[in-house]
Design an enzyme around this catalytic site. Structure first.
Site, PDB file in Angstrom:
ATOM      1  N   HIS A 133       0.697  -0.995   0.239  1.00  0.00           N
ATOM      2  CA  HIS A 133       0.034   0.072   0.067  1.00  0.00           C
ATOM      3  C   HIS A 133       0.665   1.056   0.082  1.00  0.00           C
ATOM      4  O   HIS A 133       1.864   1.538   0.716  1.00  0.00           O
ATOM      5  CB  HIS A 133      -0.933  -0.079   1.173  1.00  0.00           C
ATOM      6  CG  HIS A 133      -1.781   1.072   1.414  1.00  0.00           C
ATOM      7  ND1 HIS A 133      -2.875   1.504   0.304  1.00  0.00           N
ATOM      8  CD2 HIS A 133      -2.025   2.073   2.387  1.00  0.00           C
ATOM      9  CE1 HIS A 133      -3.363   2.490   0.585  1.00  0.00           C
ATOM     10  NE2 HIS A 133      -3.221   2.871   1.722  1.00  0.00           N
ATOM     11  N   ASP A 150      -3.456   9.080   3.990  1.00  0.00           N
ATOM     12  CA  ASP A 150      -3.557   7.860   3.467  1.00  0.00           C
ATOM     13  C   ASP A 150      -4.960   7.717   2.829  1.00  0.00           C
ATOM     14  O   ASP A 150      -6.075   7.808   3.516  1.00  0.00           O
ATOM     15  CB  ASP A 150      -3.522   6.841   4.619  1.00  0.00           C
ATOM     16  CG  ASP A 150      -3.579   5.177   4.292  1.00  0.00           C
ATOM     17  OD1 ASP A 150      -3.916   4.961   3.210  1.00  0.00           O
ATOM     18  OD2 ASP A 150      -3.288   4.576   5.263  1.00  0.00           O
ATOM     19  N   CYS A 203      -4.146   3.029  -4.634  1.00  0.00           N
ATOM     20  CA  CYS A 203      -3.428   4.069  -3.777  1.00  0.00           C
ATOM     21  C   CYS A 203      -2.022   4.855  -4.245  1.00  0.00           C
ATOM     22  O   CYS A 203      -2.001   5.839  -3.899  1.00  0.00           O
ATOM     23  CB  CYS A 203      -2.961   2.902  -2.527  1.00  0.00           C
ATOM     24  SG  CYS A 203      -1.782   1.635  -3.213  1.00  0.00           S
TER      25      CYS A 203
END
Length: 245
Positions: A133, A150, A203
């Site tokens: 990620h 995030d 991401c």
């Protein structure tokens, strides 16, 4: 984000979908480059690799340099590669994975504009969490604020603490005095308003866009619906040799 003209759209489509050898160099700047196979990760639904993310952060640095030349009152920012966090936390080490060590990055500040992080406006970091990620961290030097961005919403506390320790160790090493305003610094986890991804593969795009918008002091007004346009924005920036405005 501005729309692309026909010529730009053709260039983007050719770079992402065009035929050729995987190892063909699509763009190069010094020792950094992007191969065709890496550009193809900008297709919708694909996970961006580190070559694209690192090169895009380099393109953000090129844009920042140009903006500072246009406006001499503007202060420079610096864009590290994800290796910074990997090194400072010994990530991947069999014996000390996750252990903070300033000495591992002690010399890295020589790469920043002016060779003094305390004269920068911002320091931006892409972070690869366990090869699974991508997130971003930003040190707002003048605001005395370290923040995690995030798209999945984690607080990123280990990175906040590591970067705050880095600021203190860097001051002691380079200025030979302790950081005197420790109590004024704010460590901020991902905020509720931070744009979120709605799948398992975007991401890296969000991590690029966080740095893109924040480095030019723009609110994070994009969302999942804009991500394919963001992928094209990254591609065009790579092709142009600097991030587009």
């Amino acid at each position: 984000m501005r729309p692309f003209n026909e010529e730009e759209q053709r260039s983007i489509q050719n770079a992402i979908y065009g035929y050729g050898h995987d190892e063909d160099i699509i763009s190069q700047d010094g020792m950094d480059s992007v191969q065709r196979q890496s550009m193809q990760t900008l297709k919708p639904g694909m996970w961006l690799n580190d070559e694209v993310i690192h090169y895009f952060y380099l393109m953000l640095s090129k844009r920042d340099e140009e903006l500072c030349k246009i406006d001499p009152t503007r202060q420079r920012s610096h864009f590290f590669k994800s290796f910074f966090i990997t090194k400072i936390l010994n990530e991947g080490s069999a014996s000390c994975d996750g252990k903070y060590e300033y000495r591992n990055v002690k010399r890295w500040s020589k790469k920043v504009p002016g060779k003094d992080i305390f004269k920068l406006d911002k320091i931006l970091f892409p972070i690869n969490m366990g090869n699974m990620h991508w997130i971003a961290a930003v040190i707002f030097m003048k605001k005395k604020r370290i923040e995690i961005f995030d798209s999945m919403g984690s607080d990123g506390s280990r990175y906040l603490n590591a970067l705050f320790s880095y600021i203190q160790d860097e001051h002691m090493d380079k200025k030979k005095t302790p950081l005197t305003d420790i109590d004024e610094w704010e460590l901020v986890p991902t905020q509720r308003a931070t744009p979120r991804q709605r799948n398992g593969h975007d991401c890296g795009v969000f991590t690029c866009m966080f740095a893109d918008f924040l480095s030019k002091d723009t609110a994070l007004v994009f969302n999942q619906n804009h991500i394919n346009q963001c992928r094209e924005r990254i591609a065009l920036s790579i092709l142009n040799g600097k991030a587009i405005i």
